[in-house]
Design an enzyme around this catalytic site. Structure first.
Site, PDB file in Angstrom:
ATOM      1  CB  THR A 131       8.014 -16.160 -46.524  1.00  0.00           C
ATOM      2  OG1 THR A 131       9.394 -15.928 -46.292  1.00  0.00           O
ATOM      3  CG2 THR A 131       7.872 -16.702 -47.922  1.00  0.00           C
ATOM      4  CE1 TYR A 153       8.915 -21.945 -49.149  1.00  0.00           C
ATOM      5  CE2 TYR A 153       8.948 -20.262 -47.442  1.00  0.00           C
ATOM      6  CZ  TYR A 153       8.258 -21.188 -48.195  1.00  0.00           C
ATOM      7  OH  TYR A 153       6.902 -21.347 -48.006  1.00  0.00           O
ATOM      8  CG  PHE A 182      -0.162 -14.689 -42.533  1.00  0.00           C
ATOM      9  CD1 PHE A 182       0.637 -13.656 -42.082  1.00  0.00           C
ATOM     10  CD2 PHE A 182      -0.887 -14.487 -43.712  1.00  0.00           C
ATOM     11  CE1 PHE A 182       0.701 -12.440 -42.771  1.00  0.00           C
ATOM     12  CE2 PHE A 182      -0.833 -13.285 -44.402  1.00  0.00           C
ATOM     13  CZ  PHE A 182      -0.038 -12.260 -43.922  1.00  0.00           C
ATOM     14  N   GLY A 299      17.361 -12.422 -39.405  1.00  0.00           N
ATOM     15  CA  GLY A 299      16.337 -12.612 -40.430  1.00  0.00           C
ATOM     16  C   GLY A 299      14.929 -12.766 -39.890  1.00  0.00           C
ATOM     17  CG  ASP A 300      13.543 -15.302 -36.772  1.00  0.00           C
ATOM     18  OD1 ASP A 300      13.460 -15.804 -37.910  1.00  0.00           O
ATOM     19  OD2 ASP A 300      13.675 -15.971 -35.738  1.00  0.00           O
TER      20      ASP A 300
END
EC number: 5.1.3.2
Length: 350
Positions: A131, A153, A182, A299-300
């Protein structure tokens, strides 16, 4: 004498599988976990699976921010290293409750590092995350790719990486390995331990497994117009057992005198779309997963997968399992434990 490792967050999904591999690899493991998003049931099962090796496992319900409790554990055992998994990990919740995430993940880590230094334990393996790559402009992601997390996060992972680098710069006795992994999938081949998210799953495959056992009516696929082979998002899914082995490889690497503060990606190096994963699961389980197509979630990222060359070269580690094995082992776990570790919901015993 067996090397002694403190595992924070060891009752969680990746933590519990890694603890089992530690025990089977001849290590002693002491787990601290506050059970915020896990339960002690996973460790009781790990102990059983490990047989006689399970005698080298102990666990304590401790929050990392509870410094006196942490100091007591360090005063009782001389640890050779720490593997640090503990942390809150739901992206959506982190957007709603950023201070909770910064307090839990960052303050917890700083307290841990302070107590480690106090007791002369300066060997750390930290569970970071892919991330930190945010929305990568180029794939595969290498360890040198730009990092820019897109939610609180992810930022906690990014900040903790920087804190670890600063700690090493200030004191070269520290040896730190940061593992960016991942998308973990699957379960132990026994089907006795696996992923058991509390509440609504945040990740694709735990959601799919809950649809398969009848706990949810359908899977919502977010985004069908990406520039990918079938229009759905592409990720690098990795079997949790390969990930656990990657942590053991990192632990061994800490014995290398040349290690300072190093980053390694743990993935397969292959991108798989949402629809490909669903198809592989349907094949492994014999269950049809009803789908509802929806728009993209903000956000993806479109495509994210790892370059794994550095880990292969320096850790002598490579993922062995493909998506077929991931889905087979996931279904073995889900079909034997449709309600996870919570036996009261389905009347079976743990």
């Amino acid at each position: 004498m067996a090397k002694s490792v403190l595992v924070t967050g060891g009752a969680g999904y990746i933590g519990s599988h890694t603890v089992l591999q530690l025990l089977e690899g001849g290590y002693s493991a002491v787990v601290v976990d506050n059970y915020d998003n896990s339960s002690a049931a996973s460790l009781q099962r790990v102990k059983k699976l490990a047989g006689e090796n399970g005698n080298r496992l102990s666990f304590h319900q401790v929050d990392l921010r509870d410094r006196p409790a942490l100091e007591k554990i360090f005063s009782e055992t001389k640890f050779d290293a720490v593997i640090h998994f503990a942390g809150l990990k739901a992206v959506g919740e982190s957007v709603e409750k950023p201070l909770l995430y910064y307090n839990n993940n960052i303050v917890g880590t700083v307290t841990l590092l302070e107590v480690m230094a106090q007791y002369g334990c300066k060997n750390l393996v930290f569970s970071s995350s892919a991330t930190v790559y945010g929305w990568p402009k180029e794939v595969p992601c290498t360890e040198e790719s730009p990092i820019s997390a897109t939610n609180p996060y992810g930022r906690t992972k990014l900040f903790i990486e920087e804190i670890c680098r600063d700690v090493h710069r200030s004191d070269s006795e520290w040896k730190i390995i940061l593992l960016r992994y991942f998308n973990p999938v699957g379960a132990h081949p026994s089907g006795y331990i696996g992923e058991d998210p509390l509440g609504v799953p945040n990740n694709l495959m735990p959601y799919v497994q809950q649809v398969a056992v009848g706990r949810r009516p359908h899977l919502t696929v977010f985004g069908t117009d990406y520039k990918t082979k079938d229009g759905t998002g592409v990720r690098d899914y990795i079997h949790v057992m390969d990930l656990a082995d990657g942590h053991i490889a990192a632990l061994r690497k800490l014995d290398d005198l040349k290690i300072s503060c190093e980053v390694y990606n743990l993935g397969t190096g292959n991108g798989t779309s949402v629809l490909e994963m669903v198809a592989a699961f349907e094949k492994a389980s014999g269950k049809k997963i009803p789908l509802v197509m929806a728009g993209r979630r903000p956000g993806d990222a479109e495509v994210v997968y790892a370059s794994t060359e550095k880990a292969e070269r320096e850790l002598n580690w490579k993922a062995k399992n493909g998506i077929e094995e991931m889905c087979r082992d996931l279904w073995n776990w889900a079909s034997n434990n449709p309600y996870g570790y919570n036996s009261s919901s389905n009347g079976s015993s743990s």
